[in-house]
Design a protein around this motif. Structure first.
Motif, mmCIF file in Angstrom:
data_model
loop_
_atom_site.group_PDB
_atom_site.id
_atom_site.type_symbol
_atom_site.label_atom_id
_atom_site.label_comp_id
_atom_site.label_asym_id
_atom_site.label_seq_id
_atom_site.Cartn_x
_atom_site.Cartn_y
_atom_site.Cartn_z
ATOM 1 N N LYS A 377 -22.559 -75.396 -42.095
ATOM 2 C CA LYS A 377 -23.827 -75.585 -41.385
ATOM 3 C C LYS A 377 -24.438 -74.247 -41.006
ATOM 4 O O LYS A 377 -25.664 -74.099 -40.994
ATOM 5 C CB LYS A 377 -23.612 -76.450 -40.143
ATOM 6 C CG LYS A 377 -23.348 -77.920 -40.477
ATOM 7 C CD LYS A 377 -23.230 -78.756 -39.218
ATOM 8 C CE LYS A 377 -23.059 -80.229 -39.564
ATOM 9 N NZ LYS A 377 -22.924 -81.057 -38.341
ATOM 10 N N SER A 378 -23.575 -73.282 -40.690
ATOM 11 C CA SER A 378 -24.100 -71.951 -40.362
ATOM 12 C C SER A 378 -24.799 -71.338 -41.570
ATOM 13 O O SER A 378 -25.868 -70.726 -41.450
ATOM 14 C CB SER A 378 -22.965 -71.038 -39.887
ATOM 15 O OG SER A 378 -22.386 -71.526 -38.693
ATOM 16 N N VAL A 379 -24.161 -71.521 -42.754
ATOM 17 C CA VAL A 379 -24.779 -71.009 -43.988
ATOM 18 C C VAL A 379 -26.107 -71.722 -44.236
ATOM 19 O O VAL A 379 -27.117 -71.098 -44.580
ATOM 20 C CB VAL A 379 -23.821 -71.203 -45.183
ATOM 21 C CG1 VAL A 379 -24.525 -70.848 -46.494
ATOM 22 C CG2 VAL A 379 -22.578 -70.337 -45.012
ATOM 23 N N LEU A 380 -26.090 -73.076 -44.034
ATOM 24 C CA LEU A 380 -27.315 -73.842 -44.223
ATOM 25 C C LEU A 380 -28.377 -73.414 -43.229
ATOM 26 O O LEU A 380 -29.552 -73.271 -43.575
ATOM 27 C CB LEU A 380 -27.022 -75.336 -44.069
ATOM 28 C CG LEU A 380 -28.223 -76.286 -44.208
ATOM 29 C CD1 LEU A 380 -28.883 -76.112 -45.572
ATOM 30 C CD2 LEU A 380 -27.791 -77.729 -43.990
ATOM 31 N N GLU A 381 -27.937 -73.187 -41.989
ATOM 32 C CA GLU A 381 -28.881 -72.760 -40.948
ATOM 33 C C GLU A 381 -29.490 -71.409 -41.299
ATOM 34 O O GLU A 381 -30.697 -71.184 -41.133
ATOM 35 C CB GLU A 381 -28.153 -72.690 -39.608
ATOM 36 C CG GLU A 381 -29.057 -72.422 -38.424
ATOM 37 C CD GLU A 381 -28.289 -72.452 -37.113
ATOM 38 O OE1 GLU A 381 -27.862 -71.379 -36.658
ATOM 39 O OE2 GLU A 381 -28.119 -73.547 -36.566
ATOM 40 N N GLU A 382 -28.639 -70.499 -41.808
ATOM 41 C CA GLU A 382 -29.145 -69.184 -42.210
ATOM 42 C C GLU A 382 -30.119 -69.313 -43.380
ATOM 43 O O GLU A 382 -31.151 -68.644 -43.426
ATOM 44 C CB GLU A 382 -27.968 -68.284 -42.588
ATOM 45 C CG GLU A 382 -28.379 -66.851 -42.914
ATOM 46 C CD GLU A 382 -27.193 -65.950 -43.243
ATOM 47 O OE1 GLU A 382 -27.413 -64.803 -43.640
ATOM 48 O OE2 GLU A 382 -26.046 -66.412 -43.093
ATOM 49 N N THR A 383 -29.755 -70.221 -44.331
ATOM 50 C CA THR A 383 -30.643 -70.462 -45.465
ATOM 51 C C THR A 383 -31.974 -71.027 -44.998
ATOM 52 O O THR A 383 -33.040 -70.623 -45.460
ATOM 53 C CB THR A 383 -29.985 -71.443 -46.458
ATOM 54 O OG1 THR A 383 -28.728 -70.897 -46.897
ATOM 55 C CG2 THR A 383 -30.875 -71.659 -47.670
ATOM 56 N N LEU A 384 -31.874 -71.973 -44.043
ATOM 57 C CA LEU A 384 -33.097 -72.562 -43.490
ATOM 58 C C LEU A 384 -33.946 -71.510 -42.796
ATOM 59 O O LEU A 384 -35.173 -71.479 -42.943
ATOM 60 C CB LEU A 384 -32.736 -73.665 -42.494
ATOM 61 C CG LEU A 384 -32.400 -75.035 -43.074
ATOM 62 C CD1 LEU A 384 -31.891 -75.948 -41.979
ATOM 63 C CD2 LEU A 384 -33.593 -75.649 -43.753
ATOM 64 N N GLU A 388 -37.499 -70.517 -43.819
ATOM 65 C CA GLU A 388 -38.586 -70.606 -42.833
ATOM 66 C C GLU A 388 -39.348 -69.289 -42.747
ATOM 67 O O GLU A 388 -40.584 -69.273 -42.690
ATOM 68 C CB GLU A 388 -38.001 -70.965 -41.468
ATOM 69 C CG GLU A 388 -39.029 -71.016 -40.358
ATOM 70 C CD GLU A 388 -38.384 -71.210 -39.005
ATOM 71 O OE1 GLU A 388 -39.007 -70.830 -38.006
ATOM 72 O OE2 GLU A 388 -37.250 -71.727 -38.943
ATOM 73 N N GLN A 389 -38.594 -68.184 -42.749
ATOM 74 C CA GLN A 389 -39.248 -66.877 -42.669
ATOM 75 C C GLN A 389 -40.093 -66.610 -43.904
ATOM 76 O O GLN A 389 -41.209 -66.087 -43.810
ATOM 77 C CB GLN A 389 -38.191 -65.779 -42.489
ATOM 78 C CG GLN A 389 -37.494 -65.823 -41.136
ATOM 79 C CD GLN A 389 -36.331 -64.869 -41.053
ATOM 80 O OE1 GLN A 389 -35.828 -64.380 -42.076
ATOM 81 N NE2 GLN A 389 -35.865 -64.587 -39.848
ATOM 82 N N ARG A 390 -39.540 -66.985 -45.086
ATOM 83 C CA ARG A 390 -40.302 -66.791 -46.318
ATOM 84 C C ARG A 390 -41.567 -67.658 -46.310
ATOM 85 O O ARG A 390 -42.659 -67.193 -46.649
ATOM 86 C CB ARG A 390 -39.443 -67.127 -47.542
ATOM 87 C CG ARG A 390 -38.404 -66.069 -47.874
ATOM 88 C CD ARG A 390 -37.863 -66.264 -49.272
ATOM 89 N NE ARG A 390 -37.148 -67.511 -49.405
ATOM 90 C CZ ARG A 390 -35.851 -67.656 -49.212
ATOM 91 N NH1 ARG A 390 -35.119 -66.618 -48.850
ATOM 92 N NH2 ARG A 390 -35.266 -68.832 -49.366
ATOM 93 N N LEU A 391 -41.384 -68.935 -45.911
ATOM 94 C CA LEU A 391 -42.534 -69.828 -45.883
ATOM 95 C C LEU A 391 -43.556 -69.386 -44.850
ATOM 96 O O LEU A 391 -44.765 -69.469 -45.078
ATOM 97 C CB LEU A 391 -42.057 -71.254 -45.585
ATOM 98 C CG LEU A 391 -41.205 -71.897 -46.686
ATOM 99 C CD1 LEU A 391 -40.649 -73.205 -46.218
ATOM 100 C CD2 LEU A 391 -42.003 -72.083 -47.958
#
Length: 736
Positions: A377-384, A388-391
């Motif tokens: 979940k931490s990896v997913l959260e970081e990916t999110l 989010e930052q890219r978007l």
């Protein structure tokens, strides 16, 4: 205000937020308005989508008195994130108050200007970890209690053994005394028989022996009583020893944890309870066998080495969650155990080891699985977060405006380009709806646009996207602006329309060009038709009445025909010049000439068409290298416009001024009505024709466009300066 953050229009981000296993919510304002909550967060709360748009304290009154609301307010005021670990929260679900534990983050989110606009709340439930830890703690507590009881029993047994040893020593001494007494008794009996024999020889002697025999009998009775008392003591001690053995055995059998007693160098299983038999998957037949005979797979494992070390050194050993390889159901498999090894002491000597064990395999595996989930979940959260930052970066740098509305048409988000196009800050935009009466929405023909025809209304009413729909927008005190709108609906997980996203761009320039083209076609048709009609009429009249017309009439008709042809030729040349400019085929034939020569060549004919005084002044002797014919065309165009649009100007002033050693500026200034400021930037655009106070003039609207491009091809600049009522000054520069 549903889906505040996900309504940024980026479907992947919305799906990730909604489908994330982590609970996520977004709050805005000091009153903590719930703008977004995914399914995981709603499940934690025991609520549904109806909480969106409400203050946090309204749908969750049970939060009163808990610390979360105050923490959120503190984050809003301080703009500093707060991280909570394993904090309890009580929520009311289906009428029952349930307490769970959470790891959570309250993260303030800033806009581009560094101002706080929302709090992102992410949470993970860790109740299972807390419960598993509590279960493990309880097992360890019970193990410790059993260990303490076992140590107490061991001490009691050791004390009993020591007491029994002392009694055995007393028993031995008493037996020795009893043997002495028995020997004395035997000697007395022999003496008694001897004295009885001698009794026959003398009465006096007999009486003395009787008295002595009585004393001896008393002494014997005393010894017999002492022996009886000693035997009773031995019996009591033996019973006590038996009871101690039974008590220790009962303690092992009834212990809540797995226990076995191993004795001797070979670690013989002397006692073992049902819990231990179940743990190693054996039966009571293992009693009397060596541990490594029953469990050969233990040999060489760390747990076995610690067991042997305890037996040899007398030092207790323990370990937590230790991996042990056991043969279970015919297969070797890893289990995890918390164990304790205590030396077993008899008569002051270590004769064995008491082994207590608790299997914690499910707890260890659960914790490991939870840790893996947390990492995942931490990896997913970081990916999110990165997505989010890219978007967010994409939104903030898009060339199109992006606006998001809720189901009521209220604007809830506007990217920087939307703010730029509309000329409003995001906070001001959020105070309005897409059809707010403060903005006048117009059809392309200039009539008011009904609310139901607005592309956002069409999208909201049909639930279908709308593409490239142009409308006019006029803010108070501003020119009409034309925007092209793409609108798409936003739906929740149940398929309910929750709002819409609109992307738009300023197409005023495109609309003006389109309108200019339409006007140009109309004007060109009219402008070309006029000289053609005049030419045709003159030629027809000459053809029909040539012989009857007087010479002066024939000459006048011929002159009119030539004038019409010249005008038609000028219009065609303008069209050809425009085509050459568009195709990049405008050719220059540069040669040296003076500014005075330019004036003489292009201005000699103006005295015949106007009474206005044309004055030349400045650095007229300056020599330049340029295309004389095309620069002359620019000059003629500027002077013609001054004559046409400023007929009341008594003078037209033409000035040549050397700016420096590399550039000269030539300007044409009139004293006419001037040009409105809003029109100045459009004057050199193709097809643009300005409106001089309702007056209409002939021409295609290409003159200034062609002039501007000719000057640019020469490496110069072109421009205009004008104020209403103060006249206009058109100028251009040429390199020297």
């Amino acid at each position: 205000m549903t889906h505040f953050f996900s309504a940024l229009g980026i479907d992947p981000l919305l799906e990730l937020l909604q489908q994330s296993g982590d609970a996520m919510a977004i709050y805005t304002g000091p009153e903590l308005i719930i703008q977004f909550a995914n399914d995981a967060m709603l499940t934690f709360w025991g609520k549904d989508q109806s909480v969106i748009g409400r203050k946090l304290k309204e749908p969750l009154p049970e939060m009163k008195g808990q610390q979360f609301t105050e923490l959120l307010k503190r984050v809003w005021e301080s703009e500093e994130a707060y991280i909570g670990k394993e904090m309890p929260a009580t929520t009311e679900i289906e009428g029952q108050r349930i307490t769970s534990y959470y790891d959570f983050i309250f993260k303030p989110v800033m806009n581009k200007e560094g101002k706080l606009y929302c709090i992102l709340h992410t949470a993970k439930e860790v109740t299972e970890i807390i419960r598993a830890r509590e279960i493990l703690f309880e097992k360890e507590k019970k193990e410790q209690e059993a260990k303490e009881k076992l140590e107490a029993s061991n001490k009691t047994l050791l004390s009993s053994n020591e007491e029994l040893s002392a009694l055995n020593k007393a028993y031995t001494i008493t037996n020795e005394k009893l043997g002495d007494s028995n020997r004395i008794f035997q000697d007395q009996n022999l003496q008694f028989r001897k004295e009885n024999d001698e009794l026959l020889f003398g009465n006096k002697k007999f009486q003395d022996d009787i008295i002595h025999l009585g004393d001896t009998n008393k002494n014997l009775s005393s010894k017999n009583q002492e022996l009886k008392d000693l035997n009773d003591t031995i019996t009591r001690l033996n019973n006590k020893l038996t009871e101690s053995d039974i008590s220790f055995s009962n303690l092992i059998n009834q212990a809540p944890v797995a226990i076995m007693l191993l004795k001797g160098d070979r670690l013989i299983i002397t006692m073992i309870n049902e819990a231990m038999l179940k743990l190693i998957e054996k039966d009571s037949s293992v009693i009397g066998k060596s541990l490594f005979e029953v469990l050969p797979e233990l040999d060489g494992q760390p747990a076995a080495r610690l067991l042997i070390e305890t037996f040899k050194t007398g030092k207790p050993n323990s370990d937590h969650s230790n991996p042990v390889l056991l043969n279970r159901s015919g297969q070797l498999e890893h289990g995890y155990f918390t164990f304790n090894y205590t030396p077993f002491v008899e008569n002051g000597e270590i004769t064995g080891v008491i082994d207590m064990a608790v299997e914690v395999t499910p707890q260890v595996l659960a914790i490991r699985e939870r840790e893996e989930i947390i990492i995942e979940k931490s990896v997913l959260e970081e990916t999110l977060l990165k997505s989010e930052q890219r978007l967010q970066g994409i939104l903030e740098t898009m060339a199109e405006g992006v606006g998001v509305t809720d189901a009521n048409g209220q604007l809830v988000y506007a990217n920087p380009m939307a703010q730029h196009i509309l000329g409003l800050s995001e906070s001001k935009i959020k105070e309005r709806t897409y059809d707010d009466p403060q903005w006048q929405n117009l059809r392309l023909d200039g009539t008011p646009l009904p609310s139901e025809e607005h592309p956002m209304s069409v999208m909201m009413s049909t639930g279908k996207p709308v593409y490239d729909h142009e409308i006019g927008v006029q803010a108070p005190g501003r020119e009409i602006m034309y925007i092209s709108i793409n609108a798409a609906p936003l739906f929740d997980a149940e398929g309910n329309l929750t709002g819409g996203i609109g992307t738009f761009m300023d197409v005023t320039a495109r609309r003006m060009i389109t309108r200019g083209k339409e006007d140009f076609i109309s004007i060109a048709s009219h402008e070309l038709k006029t000289p053609v009609t005049a030419l045709k009429a003159s030629l027809q009249l000459l053809q029909r009445s040539y012989d009857r017309l007087p010479p002066e009439s024939r000459a006048r008709l011929l002159n009119q025909s030539i004038t019409s042809l010249d005008k038609l030729s000028g219009l065609i040349n303008s069209l050809l010049d425009t085509s050459r400019i568009e195709q990049g085929q405008l050719k220059l034939e540069k040669r040296p000439f003076t500014i005075s020569e330019l004036f003489e060549d292009c201005c000699s004919s103006f005295s015949e068409i106007t009474d206005q005084e044309i004055i030349f002044r400045g650095d007229t002797d300056q020599r330049v290298i340029a295309d004389n014919q095309q620069i002359g065309q620019v000059m003629i165009n500027f002077i013609t416009n001054a004559v046409k649009y400023a007929p009341e100007s008594k003078q037209i002033l033409i000035t040549a001024r050397k700016i420096d050693d590399q550039e000269i500026k030539i300007s044409v200034k009139d004293q006419g009505p001037g040009i409105p400021k809003a029109q100045l930037e459009h004057l050199f655009k193709r097809y643009y024709r300005t409106n001089y106070h309702g007056q209409k003039f002939t021409g295609l609207g290409l003159g200034l466009f062609i002039s501007g491009d000719i000057i640019k091809e020469h490496g110069g600049k072109v421009g205009v300066e004008s104020e209403e009522g103060q006249g206009s000054e058109f100028w251009f520069t040429l390199p020297i």
